[in-house]
Design a protein around this motif. Structure first.
Motif, PDB file in Angstrom:
ATOM      1  N   ALA A 197      17.448  40.781  -6.368  1.00 48.12           N
ATOM      2  CA  ALA A 197      16.300  41.047  -5.498  1.00 48.12           C
ATOM      3  C   ALA A 197      15.898  39.791  -4.723  1.00 48.12           C
ATOM      4  CB  ALA A 197      15.125  41.544  -6.342  1.00 48.12           C
ATOM      5  N   PHE A 198      15.867  38.645  -5.395  1.00 51.83           N
ATOM      6  CA  PHE A 198      15.528  37.392  -4.718  1.00 51.83           C
ATOM      7  C   PHE A 198      16.566  37.040  -3.657  1.00 51.83           C
ATOM      8  CE2 PHE A 198      12.591  35.925  -8.249  1.00 51.83           C
ATOM      9  CZ  PHE A 198      11.490  35.806  -7.417  1.00 51.83           C
ATOM     10  N   ILE A 199      17.842  37.203  -3.999  1.00 53.87           N
ATOM     11  CA  ILE A 199      18.900  36.864  -3.051  1.00 53.87           C
ATOM     12  C   ILE A 199      18.817  37.762  -1.821  1.00 53.87           C
ATOM     13  CG2 ILE A 199      21.409  36.906  -2.693  1.00 53.87           C
ATOM     14  CD1 ILE A 199      21.710  35.980  -5.578  1.00 53.87           C
ATOM     15  N   ALA A 200      18.567  39.044  -2.032  1.00 50.19           N
ATOM     16  CA  ALA A 200      18.429  39.964  -0.899  1.00 50.19           C
ATOM     17  C   ALA A 200      17.273  39.547   0.005  1.00 50.19           C
ATOM     18  CB  ALA A 200      18.221  41.385  -1.413  1.00 50.19           C
TER      19      ALA A 200
ATOM     20  N   VAL B 282      17.465  39.880 -15.760  1.00 54.78           N
ATOM     21  CA  VAL B 282      17.652  38.655 -14.991  1.00 54.78           C
ATOM     22  C   VAL B 282      18.528  38.915 -13.762  1.00 54.78           C
ATOM     23  CG1 VAL B 282      18.682  36.352 -15.022  1.00 54.78           C
ATOM     24  CG2 VAL B 282      17.284  37.114 -16.947  1.00 54.78           C
ATOM     25  N   LEU B 283      19.619  39.664 -13.943  1.00 56.27           N
ATOM     26  CA  LEU B 283      20.498  39.966 -12.812  1.00 56.27           C
ATOM     27  C   LEU B 283      19.775  40.796 -11.756  1.00 56.27           C
ATOM     28  CD1 LEU B 283      23.903  40.718 -14.595  1.00 56.27           C
ATOM     29  CD2 LEU B 283      23.184  38.627 -13.417  1.00 56.27           C
ATOM     30  N   PHE B 284      18.937  41.728 -12.203  1.00 51.31           N
ATOM     31  CA  PHE B 284      18.175  42.546 -11.246  1.00 51.31           C
ATOM     32  C   PHE B 284      17.228  41.665 -10.426  1.00 51.31           C
ATOM     33  CE2 PHE B 284      14.287  44.908 -10.219  1.00 51.31           C
ATOM     34  CZ  PHE B 284      14.813  45.928  -9.444  1.00 51.31           C
ATOM     35  N   VAL B 285      16.507  40.773 -11.102  1.00 50.61           N
ATOM     36  CA  VAL B 285      15.582  39.875 -10.396  1.00 50.61           C
ATOM     37  C   VAL B 285      16.346  38.955  -9.461  1.00 50.61           C
ATOM     38  CG1 VAL B 285      13.913  38.005 -10.697  1.00 50.61           C
ATOM     39  CG2 VAL B 285      13.868  39.977 -12.237  1.00 50.61           C
ATOM     40  N   LEU B 286      17.486  38.447  -9.910  1.00 57.67           N
ATOM     41  CA  LEU B 286      18.280  37.529  -9.099  1.00 57.67           C
ATOM     42  C   LEU B 286      18.786  38.214  -7.836  1.00 57.67           C
ATOM     43  CD1 LEU B 286      19.464  34.669  -8.980  1.00 57.67           C
ATOM     44  CD2 LEU B 286      21.470  35.536 -10.202  1.00 57.67           C
TER      45      LEU B 286
ATOM     46  N   ALA C  39      14.672  33.318 -11.917  1.00 61.69           N
ATOM     47  CA  ALA C  39      15.153  34.654 -12.286  1.00 61.69           C
ATOM     48  C   ALA C  39      15.204  34.806 -13.797  1.00 61.69           C
ATOM     49  CB  ALA C  39      16.529  34.898 -11.673  1.00 61.69           C
ATOM     50  N   VAL C  40      15.619  33.743 -14.503  1.00 59.75           N
ATOM     51  CA  VAL C  40      15.645  33.784 -15.971  1.00 59.75           C
ATOM     52  C   VAL C  40      14.235  33.959 -16.515  1.00 59.75           C
ATOM     53  CG1 VAL C  40      16.099  32.406 -18.043  1.00 59.75           C
ATOM     54  CG2 VAL C  40      17.781  32.468 -16.197  1.00 59.75           C
ATOM     55  N   LEU C  41      13.276  33.247 -15.955  1.00 64.25           N
ATOM     56  CA  LEU C  41      11.896  33.353 -16.417  1.00 64.25           C
ATOM     57  C   LEU C  41      11.340  34.759 -16.192  1.00 64.25           C
ATOM     58  CD1 LEU C  41       9.217  32.131 -17.416  1.00 64.25           C
ATOM     59  CD2 LEU C  41       8.764  31.424 -15.050  1.00 64.25           C
ATOM     60  N   ILE C  42      11.448  35.256 -14.969  1.00 60.88           N
ATOM     61  CA  ILE C  42      10.859  36.558 -14.654  1.00 60.88           C
ATOM     62  C   ILE C  42      11.604  37.675 -15.378  1.00 60.88           C
ATOM     63  CG2 ILE C  42      10.351  38.175 -12.786  1.00 60.88           C
ATOM     64  CD1 ILE C  42      10.076  35.759 -10.946  1.00 60.88           C
ATOM     65  N   GLY C  43      12.941  37.601 -15.397  1.00 64.62           N
ATOM     66  CA  GLY C  43      13.717  38.637 -16.080  1.00 64.62           C
ATOM     67  C   GLY C  43      13.432  38.680 -17.564  1.00 64.62           C
TER      68      GLY C  43
ATOM     69  N   LEU D  10      17.870  29.693  -7.559  1.00 66.70           N
ATOM     70  CA  LEU D  10      16.935  30.710  -8.040  1.00 66.70           C
ATOM     71  C   LEU D  10      17.164  31.105  -9.496  1.00 66.70           C
ATOM     72  CD1 LEU D  10      17.044  33.055  -4.913  1.00 66.70           C
ATOM     73  CD2 LEU D  10      15.182  31.526  -5.572  1.00 66.70           C
ATOM     74  N   MET D  11      18.232  30.606 -10.117  1.00 64.28           N
ATOM     75  CA  MET D  11      18.554  31.033 -11.478  1.00 64.28           C
ATOM     76  C   MET D  11      17.421  30.781 -12.469  1.00 64.28           C
ATOM     77  SD  MET D  11      20.672  32.545 -13.432  1.00 64.28           S
ATOM     78  CE  MET D  11      22.236  32.568 -12.548  1.00 64.28           C
TER      79      MET D  11
END
Length: 382
Positions: free
Chosen positions: A22-25, A16-20, A68-72, A64-65
């Motif tokens: 990436a989205f923030i970047a 989840v943190l990795f996806v988050l 990010a939770v869903l995809i992660g 985006l949380m």
């Protein structure tokens, strides 16, 4: 089972943190491109644009949380399925109910994180970012409105307390980042909506305790006879009097925080600020539907993490031969986008059809949670 719980937590949280991140970047990169056209306006430079975007990151974390939770979670569970780990867990007496319990505990962590960021961090940093940009560019709040900002207030017998004896309409031409008002006009009416006084001032400074100091004031007072439809007797005193004052104190429930809210999208406000502002609107007999919906969305939104992990769990039952990890992640992205779109759609439908605010806010989550339970039952059977 504790070892398994820790394993679930470590793998899902990392994903989840990795996806988050990436989205923030990605979103901050787009923001930087958008801010480049503002560089050079006033004292606004590239380093200011970087700082402005940095202060907006907590807002992106909040928005985006859930996605990010869903995809992660889908990624972590898809990895379990691809490596047959989930099959081994099920063969080792882990039931679907136990998996739901472990995922619910993980979702609770993200619920708390979303609530803390959305209520305690993002509103503060968003306000700081807006004030920072206005200060650097040396521009004013509400300067884009042709007629300024309008707000309604009540007049009480003893200033800030006592019975309501009238109403007040306040018009602000511009509002400085430091809270100072410019080009102010005040219209005061009695309870029968008869105009009593009109006041204009060049500037206004907030003194605290619901008190404003108006500077360079022009005040016009209408006597009771001026609002009486009966004809005026000859030789009566003037009905309208005007005077100029260097300063005048005005006691009002309107504060700089309430005025700043007028230029802010309700969806960007915290639940507490929405509650305070919609209470102010209700006291002044103004429509609160939009702010009611935004308030309940703020309350319900953090709990969408439970819906997201429920949507992700069926992917653990799909083995690698049923679809690659990339396909599952793409499906998760589509589901997340669909959740955001339907959530926004219901907000507009609720506003147009005057649906109950709580029902409008919670219906998308209920629909997706029901779909998650249906998908989970289907994969269990097959």
């Amino acid at each position: 089972m504790k070892v398994l719980q820790r394993y679930f937590v470590s793998q899902i949280v990392q994903s989840v943190l990795f996806v988050l991140v990436a989205f923030i970047a990605l979103f901050t990169f787009f923001d930087l491109i958008g801010e480049l056209q503002a560089v050079g306006r006033g004292n606004y430079r590239l380093q200011h644009a970087f700082l402005y975007i940095l202060m907006g990151i907590p807002g992106y974390i909040y928005e985006l949380m859930p996605i990010a939770v869903l995809i992660g979670t889908i990624y972590a569970l898809a990895q379990f399925a691809a490596r047959s780990e989930y099959t081994i867990m099920r063969a080792s007496s882990m039931s679907t109910l136990m998996a739901c319990g472990m995922l619910a505990k993980i979702a609770l962590l993200f619920v708390v994180l979303t609530f803390v960021v959305g209520e305690g961090i993002a509103p503060i940093t968003s306000k700081m970012a807006a004030q920072f940009k206005l200060n650097v560019q040396d521009t004013n709040v509400a300067s884009e409105f042709r007629s300024g900002m309008w707000s309604k207030d009540v007049i009480r017998e003893h200033g800030s307390s006592g019975a309501i004896i009238g109403s007040r309409f306040l018009n602000v031409g511009t509002m400085r980042p430091d809270g100072e008002l410019q080009r102010i006009r005040v219209y005061e009416f009695d309870n029968d909506l008869h105009l009593l006084t009109t006041t204009s001032a060049a500037r206004a400074q907030f003194l605290g305790n619901n008190t404003w100091r108006l500077l360079d004031v022009s005040e016009t007072t209408l006597s009771r006879e001026a609002t009486d439809p009966k004809p005026v007797q000859p030789g009566s005193p003037p009905l309208i009097t005007s005077k100029k004052l260097e300063s005048k104190e005005l006691v009002s429930e309107i504060t700089p925080n309430i005025l700043s809210v007028l230029a802010v999208d309700p969806d960007k406000m915290s639940a507490y600020n929405l509650y305070v502002y919609k209470k102010h609107l209700a006291e002044n007999n103004q429509d609160t539907t939009r702010h009611d919906i935004a308030f309940w969305k703020k309350v319900v939104y953090p709990f969408s993490a439970f819906v997201m992990v429920a949507l992700a769990l069926p992917f653990a039952y799909l083995h690698f031969r049923s679809g690659g990890v990339g396909l599952k992640i793409f499906s998760g992205i589509m589901i997340g986008v669909g959740f955001v779109l339907i959530n926004n759609l219901f907000s507009h439908l609720g506003l147009l059809n005057t649906w109950p605010a709580f029902i409008t806010a919670i219906t998308p989550s209920i629909l997706f949670f029901t779909a998650a339970l249906g998908a989970l039952r289907w994969v269990e059977r097959h």
